[in-house]
Write a protein that holds these residues in place. Sequence first.
Motif, short mmCIF file in Angstrom:
data_model
loop_
_atom_site.label_atom_id
_atom_site.label_comp_id
_atom_site.label_asym_id
_atom_site.label_seq_id
_atom_site.Cartn_x
_atom_site.Cartn_y
_atom_site.Cartn_z
N SER A 87 0.86 -1.18 0.00
CA SER A 87 0.00 0.00 0.00
C SER A 87 0.90 1.23 0.00
O SER A 87 1.80 1.35 0.84
CB SER A 87 -0.91 0.03 1.23
OG SER A 87 -1.87 -1.00 1.19
N LEU A 88 0.66 2.12 -0.94
CA LEU A 88 1.47 3.33 -1.08
C LEU A 88 0.67 4.51 -0.55
O LEU A 88 -0.38 4.87 -1.10
CB LEU A 88 1.83 3.52 -2.54
CG LEU A 88 2.87 4.58 -2.91
CD1 LEU A 88 4.19 4.32 -2.19
CD2 LEU A 88 3.10 4.59 -4.42
N ILE A 89 1.15 5.10 0.56
CA ILE A 89 0.51 6.27 1.14
C ILE A 89 1.31 7.49 0.70
O ILE A 89 2.49 7.63 1.05
CB ILE A 89 0.45 6.19 2.68
CG1 ILE A 89 -0.18 4.86 3.12
CG2 ILE A 89 -0.33 7.36 3.26
CD1 ILE A 89 0.76 3.91 3.79
N LEU A 90 0.69 8.36 -0.06
CA LEU A 90 1.41 9.43 -0.74
C LEU A 90 1.00 10.80 -0.25
O LEU A 90 -0.18 11.17 -0.32
CB LEU A 90 1.14 9.36 -2.25
CG LEU A 90 1.74 8.19 -3.01
CD1 LEU A 90 1.07 8.05 -4.36
CD2 LEU A 90 3.24 8.40 -3.19
N ARG B 297 -0.93 -2.59 -4.68
CA ARG B 297 -2.32 -3.02 -4.53
C ARG B 297 -3.26 -1.93 -4.02
O ARG B 297 -4.47 -2.01 -4.23
CB ARG B 297 -2.39 -4.22 -3.58
CG ARG B 297 -1.78 -5.48 -4.17
CD ARG B 297 -2.56 -5.95 -5.40
NE ARG B 297 -3.95 -6.15 -5.12
CZ ARG B 297 -4.46 -7.24 -4.57
NH1 ARG B 297 -3.68 -8.25 -4.27
NH2 ARG B 297 -5.76 -7.35 -4.36
N ARG B 298 -2.72 -0.94 -3.30
CA ARG B 298 -3.59 0.12 -2.77
C ARG B 298 -2.80 1.43 -2.76
O ARG B 298 -1.62 1.46 -2.41
CB ARG B 298 -4.07 -0.23 -1.36
CG ARG B 298 -4.98 0.82 -0.76
CD ARG B 298 -5.71 0.29 0.47
NE ARG B 298 -4.82 -0.33 1.43
CZ ARG B 298 -5.20 -0.82 2.61
NH1 ARG B 298 -6.48 -0.79 2.95
NH2 ARG B 298 -4.34 -1.36 3.44
N ILE B 299 -3.47 2.50 -3.17
CA ILE B 299 -2.86 3.82 -3.19
C ILE B 299 -3.72 4.74 -2.33
O ILE B 299 -4.93 4.88 -2.57
CB ILE B 299 -2.74 4.36 -4.62
CG1 ILE B 299 -1.82 3.44 -5.45
CG2 ILE B 299 -2.21 5.79 -4.63
CD1 ILE B 299 -1.75 3.79 -6.93
N ILE B 300 -3.10 5.35 -1.31
CA ILE B 300 -3.82 6.20 -0.37
C ILE B 300 -3.25 7.61 -0.46
O ILE B 300 -2.16 7.88 0.06
CB ILE B 300 -3.68 5.67 1.08
CG1 ILE B 300 -4.10 4.19 1.16
CG2 ILE B 300 -4.50 6.51 2.04
CD1 ILE B 300 -3.84 3.56 2.51
N ALA C 208 11.11 3.49 -3.46
CA ALA C 208 10.69 2.71 -2.30
C ALA C 208 9.99 1.42 -2.70
O ALA C 208 10.27 0.35 -2.15
CB ALA C 208 9.76 3.57 -1.43
N VAL C 209 9.08 1.50 -3.66
CA VAL C 209 8.36 0.32 -4.12
C VAL C 209 9.34 -0.72 -4.67
O VAL C 209 9.27 -1.91 -4.33
CB VAL C 209 7.32 0.69 -5.20
CG1 VAL C 209 6.76 -0.56 -5.87
CG2 VAL C 209 6.19 1.50 -4.58
N ALA C 210 10.27 -0.29 -5.50
CA ALA C 210 11.21 -1.22 -6.12
C ALA C 210 12.11 -1.87 -5.07
O ALA C 210 12.38 -3.08 -5.13
CB ALA C 210 12.07 -0.48 -7.16
N ALA C 211 12.59 -1.09 -4.10
CA ALA C 211 13.47 -1.63 -3.08
C ALA C 211 12.77 -2.71 -2.25
O ALA C 211 13.30 -3.80 -2.02
CB ALA C 211 13.96 -0.51 -2.17
N VAL C 212 11.54 -2.41 -1.81
CA VAL C 212 10.80 -3.36 -0.98
C VAL C 212 10.41 -4.60 -1.78
O VAL C 212 10.53 -5.73 -1.30
CB VAL C 212 9.56 -2.67 -0.38
CG1 VAL C 212 8.65 -3.69 0.30
CG2 VAL C 212 9.98 -1.60 0.63
N GLN C 213 9.96 -4.42 -3.00
CA GLN C 213 9.58 -5.56 -3.82
C GLN C 213 10.75 -6.49 -4.07
O GLN C 213 10.62 -7.72 -3.99
CB GLN C 213 9.01 -5.09 -5.16
CG GLN C 213 7.58 -4.60 -5.09
CD GLN C 213 7.04 -4.27 -6.47
OE1 GLN C 213 7.78 -3.94 -7.39
NE2 GLN C 213 5.73 -4.34 -6.62
N THR C 214 11.92 -5.93 -4.36
CA THR C 214 13.09 -6.75 -4.64
C THR C 214 13.48 -7.58 -3.43
O THR C 214 13.76 -8.79 -3.53
CB THR C 214 14.27 -5.87 -5.08
OG1 THR C 214 13.91 -5.16 -6.27
CG2 THR C 214 15.51 -6.71 -5.36
N ILE C 215 13.48 -6.96 -2.27
CA ILE C 215 13.84 -7.69 -1.05
C ILE C 215 12.84 -8.81 -0.77
O ILE C 215 13.22 -9.95 -0.45
CB ILE C 215 13.91 -6.72 0.15
CG1 ILE C 215 15.15 -5.84 0.01
CG2 ILE C 215 13.95 -7.48 1.47
CD1 ILE C 215 15.25 -4.76 1.07
N LEU C 216 11.56 -8.52 -0.90
CA LEU C 216 10.54 -9.53 -0.59
C LEU C 216 10.55 -10.67 -1.60
O LEU C 216 10.36 -11.83 -1.23
CB LEU C 216 9.16 -8.87 -0.53
CG LEU C 216 8.93 -7.93 0.66
CD1 LEU C 216 7.61 -7.21 0.52
CD2 LEU C 216 8.98 -8.70 1.98
#
Length: 256
Positions: free
Chosen positions: A79-82, A103-106, A233-241
């Motif tokens: 979920s991306l809180i912007l 999956r979710r954008i806030i 941020a999205v790319a860093a977290v996705q790659t690690i997971l």
Amino acid sequence: MRQFVLPPSWSGEEDLVLTGGEHHYLSRVLRLSPGIGFPALDSEGRRFDCRILSMDSESTSVKIRPQNEKVREADFQLSLILGIPRGKKMDQIVRQATECGVRRIIPFLSDHSNVRLEPEDFRRKQERWKKVAKEALQQSGTGIPPEIMLPIKHKDLKEATGDLDPVLFFHEKPLGNSGLHGLLHTTSGKIGLLIGPEGGFSHKELELFSSLHYDSIYLGDSVLRAETAAIYAVAAVQTILRESGRWQLKSPEHGA
């Protein structure tokens, strides 16, 4: 072949008549004609095979058949809180986040969000961002449409992020000692990524994040634009997971 996103009003019927934007997309953007088939997706991520039965200047009639296949979901959901940025930057972030599978954008009215949004504007903006996400989904082939929430204020953050663990806010200064690997090691699978607008977060917001037990992640010395920081941020977290099955955290006695 780009995929087509079925309209939210579709209720499962085999024959469907499309008008307006959907008709324009098939006839003018994809330049399809009767007899041609194309892949489609519904709001739940289910895949379908469609074939054009007929087409005129105002509408397109299609036959819809299920593929009996649902898009394979990742083991995690972002979920991306912007903090809402100025101008069309929000459109760009929504588009790229959709392509990345968020999956979710806030949208969040941060202290440094240099935009004027009244409550009566919220629904109009939400519809705009949903349209941007739909276009990105059709162009990229991403599997599942993101949920686009109405803009929220500070008082709404606790409820909006209640099902997320951890919630990570990305900051230009090192505020804590935790790293991404350690924080993601015990995740619930639903992770929140909180990104500020131009100017970052205010001191008051940092205190609020601390009271809500959000974790700080240091972005490094470079000053990043809001739209860059979000995808970073999205790319860093996705790659690690995605690689989590191939790495191990070392115990303190063996070093970091």
